[in-house]
Design a protein around this motif. Structure first.
Motif, PDB file in Angstrom:
ATOM      1  N   VAL A   1      -8.951  -2.324   5.129  1.00 29.81           N
ATOM      2  CA  VAL A   1      -8.423  -3.383   4.264  1.00 29.81           C
ATOM      3  C   VAL A   1      -8.467  -4.722   4.991  1.00 29.81           C
ATOM      4  O   VAL A   1      -8.868  -5.747   4.424  1.00 29.81           O
TER       5      VAL A   1
ATOM      6  N   LYS B   1      -1.110   4.836   3.355  1.00 32.99           N
ATOM      7  CA  LYS B   1      -1.473   4.112   4.580  1.00 32.99           C
ATOM      8  C   LYS B   1      -2.164   5.049   5.566  1.00 32.99           C
ATOM      9  O   LYS B   1      -1.609   5.448   6.574  1.00 32.99           O
TER      10      LYS B   1
ATOM     11  N   MET C   1       0.837  -1.200   0.000  1.00 31.26           N
ATOM     12  CA  MET C   1       0.000   0.000   0.000  1.00 31.26           C
ATOM     13  C   MET C   1       0.871   1.249   0.000  1.00 31.26           C
ATOM     14  O   MET C   1       1.774   1.390   0.820  1.00 31.26           O
TER      15      MET C   1
END
Length: 328
Positions: free
Chosen positions: A147, A139, A136
């Motif tokens: 997620v 973040k 990712m």
């Protein structure tokens, strides 16, 4: 007022005495009459009831509350995100998936196989979650747990699908929600497996704290970042799998308790571990007592009580942190 509250929260002796008194009161709650004095007068009925049912339930509640709280604290430290826990990273859902596989291949009575398969699945699931975090680019504090929850929901849906197709839906309901009503002597001792890992977490607390500051920072201090993170995930996977196999899934504890402790104690893992364990055990014990007395002699599932209380506390913490972000 904030200073007084902080001082009370730091007073571990106060909370320990409160936990002991609450535990004694918890022993007296139940449909069958129980007298604490019977333990000292050697009343066989009271002694048998205490050894077979009341004490095992109390011990399982205390160990579960402390274990799940510390699991959440470790995950939040490793990921440097206050909203990550076994319930928001999909770890519990992977454990349930493992339990389903164990029941399918080894039968419903093979508890040790459930534990092993649930541990493997929860560890693999946590590794998948951590790998997703590595890929990712953005973040955000809220995106990361979302997620994990999305991943957990996918695994939970797969588990439910196979459980329904294989006529295991009734078995699944028994470990889908946390429940201490069936805890008796001989059916809770698996929780003890998590205690050595809690000790390991305390021993490696400083290294886990450093690992939470990032890979480059850890390497600059001579810490093997990947090994420490893997150790933290193994600890979380063992604790989560033992809890799911023994009493079922219980959410929110791994989020709210570490967050409350970090507000007043700070983010140093070694300092926060004891008070986090104490608060987690006390919180789950109080929720259990509420569920047992609110519609006595019937009992409300501990998962329902924790979800209601935990969701309210989570929203309070969420708005508090949002206010801090907006003013910073």
């Amino acid at each position: 007022m904030n200073f007084k509250l902080r001082k009370i929260l730091h007073n571990k002796l106060f909370w320990l005495i409160f936990l002991i008194l609450s535990s004694i009161y918890s022993l007296t709650i139940g449909v069958k009459d129980f007298n604490l004095l019977g333990l000292f007068t050697q009343n066989s009925t009271d002694i048998n009831l205490a050894l077979i049912s009341r004490l095992p339930r109390l011990i399982s509640i205390l160990v579960t509350g402390a274990s799940l709280s510390i699991s959440g604290l470790i995950m939040q430290t490793i990921t440097d995100n206050k909203f990550v826990s076994p319930s928001t990273a999909g770890t519990m859902e992977w454990s349930r998936f493992g339990v389903m596989i164990a029941i399918l291949f080894f039968g419903g009575e093979a508890t040790i196989y459930k534990m092993i398969v649930a541990f493997i699945c929860s560890l693999l699931g946590t590794l998948v979650f951590m790998q997703l975090l590595q890929t990712m680019k953005f973040k955000n504090a809220m995106i990361v747990p979302l997620v994990g929850m999305m991943l957990g929901n996918v695994i939970s849906s797969i588990t439910s699908f196979f459980a329904y197709r294989l006529d295991m839906i009734q078995n699944m309901s028994s470990w889908l929600q946390g429940n201490f009503s069936l805890v008796i002597k001989g059916r809770y001792e698996l929780l003890y497996l998590g205690i050595p890992f809690l000790i390991i977490a305390y021993i490696y607390a400083n290294k886990l704290t450093i690992a939470g500051m990032g890979e480059s920072f850890s390497k600059s201090l001579g810490i093997n970042y990947k090994a420490v993170v893997l150790l933290g995930m193994v600890i979380v996977a063992v604790i989560t799998s033992t809890v799911v196999v023994t009493v079922g899934s219980i959410s929110f504890i791994g989020i709210i308790i570490p967050n409350i402790v970090s507000i007043f104690v700070g983010d140093n893992l070694r300092n926060a571990l004891p008070i986090t364990a104490l608060f987690g055990a006390l919180f789950l014990l109080i929720c259990d007592m509420i569920g047992r007395v609110i519609i006595f002699p019937y009992e409300i599932s501990i998962s329902l009580i924790v979800s209601v209380v935990g969701s309210i506390m989570f929203l309070i913490l969420l708005f508090r942190r949002k206010k801090n972000w907006s003013t910073s």
